[in-house]
Design a protein around this motif. Structure first.
Motif, PDB file in Angstrom:
ATOM      1  N   ASN A   8      -6.136  14.338   7.530  1.00  0.00           N
ATOM      2  CA  ASN A   8      -6.453  14.106   8.941  1.00  0.00           C
ATOM      3  C   ASN A   8      -7.950  13.931   9.182  1.00  0.00           C
ATOM      4  OD1 ASN A   8      -3.771  14.213   9.667  1.00  0.00           O
ATOM      5  ND2 ASN A   8      -3.834  16.390  10.184  1.00  0.00           N
ATOM      6  N   ARG A   9      -8.775  14.363   8.264  1.00  0.00           N
ATOM      7  CA  ARG A   9     -10.240  14.247   8.401  1.00  0.00           C
ATOM      8  C   ARG A   9     -10.664  12.902   7.816  1.00  0.00           C
ATOM      9  NH1 ARG A   9      -9.736  19.680   6.163  1.00  0.00           N
ATOM     10  NH2 ARG A   9     -10.648  18.931   4.225  1.00  0.00           N
ATOM     11  N   ARG A  10     -10.643  11.876   8.655  1.00  0.00           N
ATOM     12  CA  ARG A  10     -10.796  10.520   8.123  1.00  0.00           C
ATOM     13  C   ARG A  10     -11.435   9.587   9.134  1.00  0.00           C
ATOM     14  NH1 ARG A  10      -6.210  11.105  10.857  1.00  0.00           N
ATOM     15  NH2 ARG A  10      -5.164   9.299  11.753  1.00  0.00           N
ATOM     16  N   VAL A  11     -11.857   8.433   8.606  1.00  0.00           N
ATOM     17  CA  VAL A  11     -12.222   7.290   9.437  1.00  0.00           C
ATOM     18  C   VAL A  11     -11.393   6.122   8.920  1.00  0.00           C
ATOM     19  CG1 VAL A  11     -14.024   5.609  10.012  1.00  0.00           C
ATOM     20  CG2 VAL A  11     -14.542   8.048  10.068  1.00  0.00           C
ATOM     21  N   GLU A  12     -10.674   5.485   9.838  1.00  0.00           N
ATOM     22  CA  GLU A  12      -9.894   4.301   9.502  1.00  0.00           C
ATOM     23  C   GLU A  12     -10.751   3.074   9.811  1.00  0.00           C
ATOM     24  OE1 GLU A  12      -6.453   4.865  11.928  1.00  0.00           O
ATOM     25  OE2 GLU A  12      -5.568   6.305  10.527  1.00  0.00           O
ATOM     26  N   ILE A  13     -10.766   2.136   8.866  1.00  0.00           N
ATOM     27  CA  ILE A  13     -11.562   0.912   8.999  1.00  0.00           C
ATOM     28  C   ILE A  13     -10.596  -0.256   9.016  1.00  0.00           C
ATOM     29  CG2 ILE A  13     -13.360  -0.505   7.936  1.00  0.00           C
ATOM     30  CD1 ILE A  13     -13.932   2.303   6.340  1.00  0.00           C
ATOM     31  N   VAL A  14     -10.611  -1.001  10.097  1.00  0.00           N
ATOM     32  CA  VAL A  14      -9.712  -2.162  10.243  1.00  0.00           C
ATOM     33  C   VAL A  14     -10.566  -3.401  10.441  1.00  0.00           C
ATOM     34  CG1 VAL A  14      -7.866  -3.193  11.596  1.00  0.00           C
ATOM     35  CG2 VAL A  14      -7.905  -0.710  11.241  1.00  0.00           C
ATOM     36  N   PHE A  15     -10.263  -4.457   9.664  1.00  0.00           N
ATOM     37  CA  PHE A  15     -10.971  -5.731   9.846  1.00  0.00           C
ATOM     38  C   PHE A  15     -10.445  -6.406  11.109  1.00  0.00           C
ATOM     39  CE2 PHE A  15     -11.338  -6.189   4.955  1.00  0.00           C
ATOM     40  CZ  PHE A  15     -12.417  -5.338   4.939  1.00  0.00           C
ATOM     41  N   GLN A  16     -11.375  -7.047  11.810  1.00  0.00           N
ATOM     42  CA  GLN A  16     -10.978  -7.797  13.001  1.00  0.00           C
ATOM     43  C   GLN A  16     -11.171  -9.274  12.781  1.00  0.00           C
ATOM     44  OE1 GLN A  16     -13.544  -5.729  15.792  1.00  0.00           O
ATOM     45  NE2 GLN A  16     -11.796  -4.549  16.478  1.00  0.00           N
ATOM     46  N   TYR A  29     -15.471  -5.183  12.365  1.00  0.00           N
ATOM     47  CA  TYR A  29     -14.910  -3.947  11.824  1.00  0.00           C
ATOM     48  C   TYR A  29     -14.638  -3.003  12.995  1.00  0.00           C
ATOM     49  CZ  TYR A  29     -17.398  -5.624   7.652  1.00  0.00           C
ATOM     50  OH  TYR A  29     -17.880  -6.380   6.614  1.00  0.00           O
ATOM     51  N   ALA A  30     -13.453  -2.403  13.001  1.00  0.00           N
ATOM     52  CA  ALA A  30     -13.128  -1.361  13.976  1.00  0.00           C
ATOM     53  C   ALA A  30     -13.058  -0.044  13.217  1.00  0.00           C
ATOM     54  CB  ALA A  30     -11.798  -1.652  14.658  1.00  0.00           C
ATOM     55  N   LEU A  31     -13.907   0.901  13.581  1.00  0.00           N
ATOM     56  CA  LEU A  31     -13.963   2.205  12.915  1.00  0.00           C
ATOM     57  C   LEU A  31     -13.439   3.264  13.875  1.00  0.00           C
ATOM     58  CD1 LEU A  31     -17.623   1.966  11.523  1.00  0.00           C
ATOM     59  CD2 LEU A  31     -15.516   1.071  10.502  1.00  0.00           C
ATOM     60  N   THR A  32     -12.445   4.020  13.424  1.00  0.00           N
ATOM     61  CA  THR A  32     -11.866   5.062  14.264  1.00  0.00           C
ATOM     62  C   THR A  32     -11.894   6.380  13.514  1.00  0.00           C
ATOM     63  OG1 THR A  32     -10.397   3.421  15.249  1.00  0.00           O
ATOM     64  CG2 THR A  32      -9.872   5.738  15.657  1.00  0.00           C
ATOM     65  N   GLY A  33     -12.624   7.351  14.071  1.00  0.00           N
ATOM     66  CA  GLY A  33     -12.752   8.662  13.451  1.00  0.00           C
ATOM     67  C   GLY A  33     -11.666   9.618  13.918  1.00  0.00           C
ATOM     68  N   SER A  35      -6.857  -2.752   6.217  1.00  0.00           N
ATOM     69  CA  SER A  35      -7.474  -1.496   6.627  1.00  0.00           C
ATOM     70  C   SER A  35      -7.784  -0.617   5.425  1.00  0.00           C
ATOM     71  CB  SER A  35      -6.569  -0.747   7.606  1.00  0.00           C
ATOM     72  OG  SER A  35      -5.370  -0.373   6.980  1.00  0.00           O
ATOM     73  N   PHE A  36      -8.718   0.257   5.630  1.00  0.00           N
ATOM     74  CA  PHE A  36      -9.158   1.210   4.611  1.00  0.00           C
ATOM     75  C   PHE A  36      -9.333   2.562   5.289  1.00  0.00           C
ATOM     76  CE2 PHE A  36     -10.470  -2.944   3.221  1.00  0.00           C
ATOM     77  CZ  PHE A  36     -10.284  -2.939   1.858  1.00  0.00           C
TER      78      PHE A  36
END
Length: 190
Positions: A182-190, A119-123, A84-85
């Motif tokens: 807290n102002r972020r987007v988490e990027i997780v590889f699937q 990619y799963a992007l969560t804001g 994740s990033f």
């Protein structure tokens, strides 16, 4: 033959058993104390193996020796967490900052090396503003990252986008607190 697992108990039992030697001189016990690091601790409790200590108590002569080190079974490897990033945003913004672009380049390079399927992007947002406004802002941030990735060749059908508003803070704060993490987007590889 009796199997005794604890040498303290075995010693006490052996002393108690010595009374039985008169009636049965072949009485014996096997002592095994692996829990305390001793293996094949064998004591045949024969009259000749029971001696008296200087305090007058019965003591058993034994043939104990330390355990050979046993190879522990390899535990099952923990499944690796997906890589994740995180990219960060300015207050009340959803545009990609230069430091976020550098992180996204790392995302693409790592994805290429690891043959990523999706990619799963969560804001996310900080706690300033209403829940409705922040939910929409968190989604805009995730969509901004998606657009950046698509512009660089990632197929849009490989990207899922979600917004969480301020419901999952990286740094818990009270209401109406500006918190960069807290102002972020988490990027997780699937």
């Amino acid at each position: 033959m009796t199997l005794l697992r604890n040498t303290c108990f075995a010693t006490a039992a052996a002393v108690a058993l010595t009374v039985g030697f008169a009636a049965n001189p072949a009485l014996s016990a096997q002592v095994d104390d692996r829990e305390h690091g001793w293996c094949n601790v064998v004591t045949n409790i024969q009259p000749e193996n029971v001696i008296r200590s200087s305090s007058g108590k019965a003591v058993i002569q034994d043939s104990s020796y330390p355990c050979e080190p046993q190879m522990a079974e390899e535990p099952e490897p923990e499944p690796e967490a997906p890589e994740s990033f995180v990219v960060y945003f300015d207050f009340d913004r959803s545009n990609i900052r230069p430091d976020a672009a550098e992180t996204l380049v790392d995302v693409l390079e790592t994805a290429e090396m690891e043959d990523v399927d999706g990619y799963a992007l969560t804001g996310h947002t900080d706690t300033v503003g209403t829940a409705e406004y922040n939910m929409a802002l968190s989604l805009r941030r995730a969509e901004s990252v998606r657009d950046w990735l698509v512009d660089r060749g990632v197929p849009s059908d490989e990207i899922s986008v979600a917004g969480r508003g301020f419901s999952e803070p990286a740094v818990p704060t009270g209401p109406d607190v500006r918190e960069q993490l807290n102002r972020r987007v988490e990027i997780v590889f699937q």
